[in-house]
Design a protein around this motif. Structure first.
Motif, PDB file in Angstrom:
ATOM      1  N   ASN B  97       0.836  -1.197   0.000  1.00  0.00           N
ATOM      2  CA  ASN B  97       0.000   0.000   0.000  1.00  0.00           C
ATOM      3  C   ASN B  97       0.877   1.256   0.000  1.00  0.00           C
ATOM      4  O   ASN B  97       0.579   2.234  -0.681  1.00  0.00           O
ATOM      5  CB  ASN B  97      -0.926  -0.014   1.215  1.00  0.00           C
ATOM      6  N   LEU B  98       1.991   1.200   0.731  1.00  0.00           N
ATOM      7  CA  LEU B  98       2.910   2.339   0.763  1.00  0.00           C
ATOM      8  C   LEU B  98       3.588   2.553  -0.585  1.00  0.00           C
ATOM      9  O   LEU B  98       4.083   3.625  -0.880  1.00  0.00           O
ATOM     10  CB  LEU B  98       3.986   2.124   1.834  1.00  0.00           C
ATOM     11  N   ALA B 123      -5.845   1.603  -3.309  1.00  0.00           N
ATOM     12  CA  ALA B 123      -5.314   2.441  -2.236  1.00  0.00           C
ATOM     13  C   ALA B 123      -6.450   2.989  -1.370  1.00  0.00           C
ATOM     14  O   ALA B 123      -6.358   3.007  -0.140  1.00  0.00           O
ATOM     15  CB  ALA B 123      -4.495   3.582  -2.819  1.00  0.00           C
ATOM     16  N   ILE B 124      -7.542   3.406  -2.029  1.00  0.00           N
ATOM     17  CA  ILE B 124      -8.673   3.956  -1.277  1.00  0.00           C
ATOM     18  C   ILE B 124      -9.304   2.867  -0.405  1.00  0.00           C
ATOM     19  O   ILE B 124      -9.498   3.053   0.796  1.00  0.00           O
ATOM     20  CB  ILE B 124      -9.727   4.569  -2.237  1.00  0.00           C
ATOM     21  N   ILE B 125      -9.589   1.744  -1.015  1.00  0.00           N
ATOM     22  CA  ILE B 125     -10.274   0.676  -0.272  1.00  0.00           C
ATOM     23  C   ILE B 125      -9.395   0.145   0.861  1.00  0.00           C
ATOM     24  O   ILE B 125      -9.812   0.056   2.015  1.00  0.00           O
ATOM     25  CB  ILE B 125     -10.656  -0.483  -1.228  1.00  0.00           C
ATOM     26  N   ASN B 126      -8.148  -0.183   0.529  1.00  0.00           N
ATOM     27  CA  ASN B 126      -7.289  -0.823   1.531  1.00  0.00           C
ATOM     28  C   ASN B 126      -6.868   0.130   2.646  1.00  0.00           C
ATOM     29  O   ASN B 126      -6.672  -0.291   3.776  1.00  0.00           O
ATOM     30  CB  ASN B 126      -6.057  -1.435   0.866  1.00  0.00           C
ATOM     31  N   ASP B 136      -5.801  -6.742   2.578  1.00  0.00           N
ATOM     32  CA  ASP B 136      -5.995  -6.521   1.146  1.00  0.00           C
ATOM     33  C   ASP B 136      -7.448  -6.816   0.780  1.00  0.00           C
ATOM     34  O   ASP B 136      -7.760  -7.821   0.141  1.00  0.00           O
ATOM     35  CB  ASP B 136      -5.029  -7.409   0.348  1.00  0.00           C
ATOM     36  N   VAL B 137      -8.323  -5.916   1.192  1.00  0.00           N
ATOM     37  CA  VAL B 137      -9.749  -6.094   0.932  1.00  0.00           C
ATOM     38  C   VAL B 137     -10.025  -6.020  -0.569  1.00  0.00           C
ATOM     39  O   VAL B 137     -10.793  -6.804  -1.123  1.00  0.00           O
ATOM     40  CB  VAL B 137     -10.578  -5.015   1.679  1.00  0.00           C
ATOM     41  N   GLY B 142     -11.234  -8.893  -5.929  1.00  0.00           N
ATOM     42  CA  GLY B 142     -10.859  -9.150  -7.317  1.00  0.00           C
ATOM     43  C   GLY B 142     -10.030  -8.053  -7.976  1.00  0.00           C
ATOM     44  O   GLY B 142      -9.662  -8.173  -9.135  1.00  0.00           O
ATOM     45  N   ILE B 143      -9.750  -6.954  -7.249  1.00  0.00           N
ATOM     46  CA  ILE B 143      -8.866  -5.931  -7.823  1.00  0.00           C
ATOM     47  C   ILE B 143      -7.464  -6.245  -7.333  1.00  0.00           C
ATOM     48  O   ILE B 143      -7.076  -5.876  -6.227  1.00  0.00           O
ATOM     49  CB  ILE B 143      -9.272  -4.505  -7.386  1.00  0.00           C
ATOM     50  N   GLU B 144      -6.725  -6.953  -8.152  1.00  0.00           N
ATOM     51  CA  GLU B 144      -5.475  -7.495  -7.649  1.00  0.00           C
ATOM     52  C   GLU B 144      -4.299  -6.537  -7.743  1.00  0.00           C
ATOM     53  O   GLU B 144      -4.275  -5.644  -8.576  1.00  0.00           O
ATOM     54  CB  GLU B 144      -5.175  -8.816  -8.353  1.00  0.00           C
ATOM     55  N   TYR B 145      -3.340  -6.777  -6.860  1.00  0.00           N
ATOM     56  CA  TYR B 145      -2.144  -5.935  -6.794  1.00  0.00           C
ATOM     57  C   TYR B 145      -1.315  -6.108  -8.057  1.00  0.00           C
ATOM     58  O   TYR B 145      -1.158  -7.205  -8.579  1.00  0.00           O
ATOM     59  CB  TYR B 145      -1.311  -6.328  -5.583  1.00  0.00           C
ATOM     60  N   GLU B 146      -0.797  -4.989  -8.542  1.00  0.00           N
ATOM     61  CA  GLU B 146       0.082  -5.055  -9.692  1.00  0.00           C
ATOM     62  C   GLU B 146       1.374  -4.333  -9.350  1.00  0.00           C
ATOM     63  O   GLU B 146       1.351  -3.148  -9.023  1.00  0.00           O
ATOM     64  CB  GLU B 146      -0.607  -4.383 -10.879  1.00  0.00           C
TER      65      GLU B 146
END
Lengths: 225, 269
Positions: B97-98, B123-126, B136-137, B142-146
């Motif tokens: 997130n950082l 970033a907003i959700i988490n 990692d909500v 389903g919005i996965e980290y990239e």
């Protein structure tokens, strides 16, 4: 003539509907890993014949995973029996000749029939040993087959995910080939885009190159493994 | 070389007008690098690997392996023993997130609209529902980290890897990717902020945690590769190039990506 054209159209739309109805998870809309290529493109590239290979490959991998998890979870098997069981699964579902030959690359042609035979035997033994060591890593992770698509003339790529209880999913792709006799066999596994066959090939190539271009150097390594 | 041409054709269709100038500038550098691609070139089934400093690289790798065995691996194992898995995942989520500003900047530079949208949403959700990034909500939805870095951005712009290099304490890299790593850390607003508020200590702690997290994630695949390969150096190098290529294509599942060419062999033996 009109009728023929019409029935072709019908057949085509049937194909499109089949391709569209391939089960996809609801939240895949946001799941970039699957959503990356526009869906319309998929429909164009998948022919009627092709989508059949992709579907078959998908159920093939599902069955393979079931068998695999089956013997991993079977507590009554000891280490040696488990290895035997794995060898059976491997022989039945993996095209070890193709994988082995690909892994040897251009050195296949420069080696004798006898060397080729010994290499293939040793290679299979190595694969069994390497993967048997990993059995203990299995922790009851979920295995989900996500989708499948056609690759080239006779292959299909089946995308699956290993879902641990905590942490990120791991993308595993199975490259399944339809053999001349109609059977399906795995020719490669790609973990997060890294091909096992290709990595193996680079490893072998480097060993042989550094050993002066002789396949014997590799065979020695394999024998002493 | 054929691969490079194919890749730049792919890129051409995607890139926006703004990157044109940068592309022209950088392609001259890339072409310059190509012209002397003779010595130390390894063709790895489609990947052109340029490794002119292999001898030095192997020595650095020996050093890294020794350090890993003596110091880093015991630390990772200790970390795993002391910290339960959910806590380690929490730390990873927090650090990811950082990293949002860096990922975001690179996605914008790559003209990746979808990726930009996802990174902002994540970033907003988490940061809110995910309690400051610990959970990692968004990923669960389903919005996965990239993961993005400037090395990938350069690749999108058509810059080749340049020479392969093994960096002490860090491992496999290339001139392009290692340069990108520096660009990212210099551009990171989190770093600016902490340095401007005299909180360098926090920055270095974060750096340490980032390193620990990366080594934790690399421990299993590297240990396995070391055990199962005959030439660990070649195996790592091949894995590195393949993994980077998958990252540049934003995810390993892209359909347009190059697959190893596994021929249909005639069974004549």
């Amino acid at each position: 003539m009109e009728r023929v054209l019409l029935s072709n159209k019908l057949l085509l739309s049937f194909g499109v509907v089949t391709a569209l109805s391939t089960p996809v998870y609801a939240n895949d809309f946001y799941n970039k890993s699957i959503n990356n290529a526009p869906p319309s493109k998929t429909i164009i590239t998948i022919s009627l014949e092709g989508s059949k290979i992709a579907d078959n490959a998908k159920s093939f991998v599902e069955k393979l995973a079931e068998d695999g998890i089956g013997f991993l979870e079977n507590q009554s098997l000891n280490e040696e029996q488990r290895k035997k069981e794995f060898q059976k699964v491997l022989k039945h579902n993996f095209d070890m000749k193709t994988i082995g030959r690909f892994a040897l690359g251009r050195y296949w042609r420069t080696s004798s029939k006898q060397q080729q035979k010994e290499y293939l035997d040793l290679f299979e033994k190595m694969v069994v040993d390497v993967y048997s060591r990993r059995f203990s890593d299995y922790n009851g992770e979920d295995f989900v087959v996500v989708s499948s698509r056609v690759q080239g003339k006779s292959d299909a790529i089946v995308l699956s995910q290993i879902v641990p209880s905590s942490g990120s999913k791991i993308n595993v792709e199975w490259r399944v080939r339809k053999k001349k006799n109609g059977s399906l066999k795995v020719v490669d596994i790609m973990v997060e885009g890294v091909s096992m066959s290709l990595t193996q090939r680079s490893d072998f190539a480097s060993v042989i190159q550094r050993g002066g271009g002789k396949i014997d150097v590799l065979l020695d390594h394999l024998r002493s493994n | 070389m054929k691969r490079n041409v194919n890749e730049s054709i792919n890129i051409k269709s995607k890139r926006s007008k703004g990157t044109d100038l940068a592309l022209i500038l950088l392609s001259t550098i890339a072409l310059g690098a190509c012209s002397n691609m003779q010595k130390g070139e390894v063709i790895d089934a489609g990947n052109v690997i340029y490794d002119p400093y292999e001898d030095i690289n192997r020595k650095v790798m020996d050093f890294n392996v020794a350090v890993d065995h003596a110091i880093i691996n015991p630390i990772v194992i200790g970390y795993r023993t002391v910290t339960p898995k959910p806590a380690r995942t929490g730390l990873r989520n927090f650090l990811r997130n950082l990293r949002t500003p860096v990922n975001l900047a690179n996605q914008i530079l790559q003209g990746d609209i979808e990726g930009t949208r996802d990174t902002i949403l994540r970033a907003i959700i988490n940061s809110t529902v995910g309690v400051g990034g610990l959970f990692d909500v968004a990923g669960y939805e389903g919005i996965e980290y990239e993961y993005e870095d400037f090395g990938q951005t350069l690749a999108k712009w058509g810059v080749g890897h340049g020479p392969y290099m093994v960096v002490p304490f860090i491992g496999a890299s290339s001139f392009r990717d290692y340069g990108g790593f520096f660009a990212d850390s210099l551009a990171d607003p989190v770093r600016w902020y902490l340095f401007n508020t005299n909180e360098e200590g926090i920055y270095y702690s974060k750096f340490g945690l980032d390193y620990l997290d990366v080594r934790d994630s690399l421990y299993d695949p590297l240990t396995e590769l070391e055990k199962s390969s005959f030439d660990y150096y070649a195996a790592v190098r091949s894995t590195y190039y393949q993994h980077r290529r998958a990252l540049v294509h934003d995810n390993s599942m892209s359909e347009n990506r190059q697959m190893p060419d596994i021929p249909v062999f005639d069974d004549d033996f």
